[in-house]
Design a protein around this motif. Structure first.
Motif, PDB file in Angstrom:
ATOM      1  N   GLN A  66       0.798  -1.226   0.000  1.00  0.00           N
ATOM      2  CA  GLN A  66       0.000   0.000   0.000  1.00  0.00           C
ATOM      3  C   GLN A  66       0.832   1.278   0.000  1.00  0.00           C
ATOM      4  N   GLU A  67       1.815   1.364   0.870  1.00  0.00           N
ATOM      5  CA  GLU A  67       2.541   2.620   1.034  1.00  0.00           C
ATOM      6  C   GLU A  67       3.670   2.800   0.027  1.00  0.00           C
ATOM      7  N   ARG A  73       5.144   6.589  -6.764  1.00  0.00           N
ATOM      8  CA  ARG A  73       4.439   7.580  -7.589  1.00  0.00           C
ATOM      9  C   ARG A  73       4.922   8.995  -7.257  1.00  0.00           C
ATOM     10  N   THR A  74       5.117   9.266  -5.981  1.00  0.00           N
ATOM     11  CA  THR A  74       5.537  10.593  -5.550  1.00  0.00           C
ATOM     12  C   THR A  74       6.941  10.918  -6.041  1.00  0.00           C
ATOM     13  N   ILE A  75       7.885   9.982  -5.894  1.00  0.00           N
ATOM     14  CA  ILE A  75       9.248  10.299  -6.341  1.00  0.00           C
ATOM     15  C   ILE A  75       9.309  10.429  -7.860  1.00  0.00           C
ATOM     16  N   VAL A  80      12.612  12.546  -8.490  1.00  0.00           N
ATOM     17  CA  VAL A  80      13.672  12.074  -7.589  1.00  0.00           C
ATOM     18  C   VAL A  80      14.115  10.701  -8.074  1.00  0.00           C
ATOM     19  N   ASP A  81      15.423  10.532  -8.283  1.00  0.00           N
ATOM     20  CA  ASP A  81      15.890   9.227  -8.762  1.00  0.00           C
ATOM     21  C   ASP A  81      16.334   8.336  -7.601  1.00  0.00           C
ATOM     22  N   LEU A  82      16.465   7.042  -7.894  1.00  0.00           N
ATOM     23  CA  LEU A  82      16.796   6.075  -6.840  1.00  0.00           C
ATOM     24  C   LEU A  82      18.158   6.314  -6.190  1.00  0.00           C
ATOM     25  N   PRO A  83      19.195   6.744  -6.951  1.00  0.00           N
ATOM     26  CA  PRO A  83      20.466   7.046  -6.258  1.00  0.00           C
ATOM     27  C   PRO A  83      20.308   8.134  -5.186  1.00  0.00           C
TER      28      PRO A  83
END
Length: 105
Positions: A66-67, A73-75, A80-83
């Motif tokens: 859920q979270e 979606r927000t990043i 905002v990238d994963l690194p």
């Protein structure tokens, strides 16, 4: 709570939370069905030996289902990238070390 800890009585918790005792009883029944607590007749409710682990597993599953999708979606929306997320997470871990008594999963 730790395994085999006694939890508050239905009446006591209902008073503390200012809710109907039936609400607490339904919650305790749910926790019994999930094998998180058990009832010793005439004594009260206690945490099962693997109760804390079961709660952690349930919370983890809910988070992943859920979270986490909302977080992704927000990043993506904010670019905002994963690194960057990894860097911030590493910084968080360095600033907030786990207590020595908390087991790692």
């Amino acid at each position: 709570m730790a395994p085999d800890d006694k939890i508050p009585s239905v009446r006591e918790l209902a008073v503390d939370l200012q809710v109907n005792p039936n609400t607490v009883m339904r919650t305790y029944e749910y926790l019994q069905n999930q094998q998180v607590i058990y009832n010793k007749r005439g004594i009260g409710f206690f945490v099962t030996p693997d109760g804390p682990k079961r709660v952690q597993e349930q919370r983890k599953a809910r988070f992943l289902q859920q979270e986490l999708p909302t977080f992704f979606r927000t990043i993506r929306l904010l670019g905002v990238d994963l690194p960057e997320v990894q860097e911030r997470y590493n910084q968080f871990l360095a600033e907030h070390p786990e207590p020595a008594s908390t087991p790692h999963s």
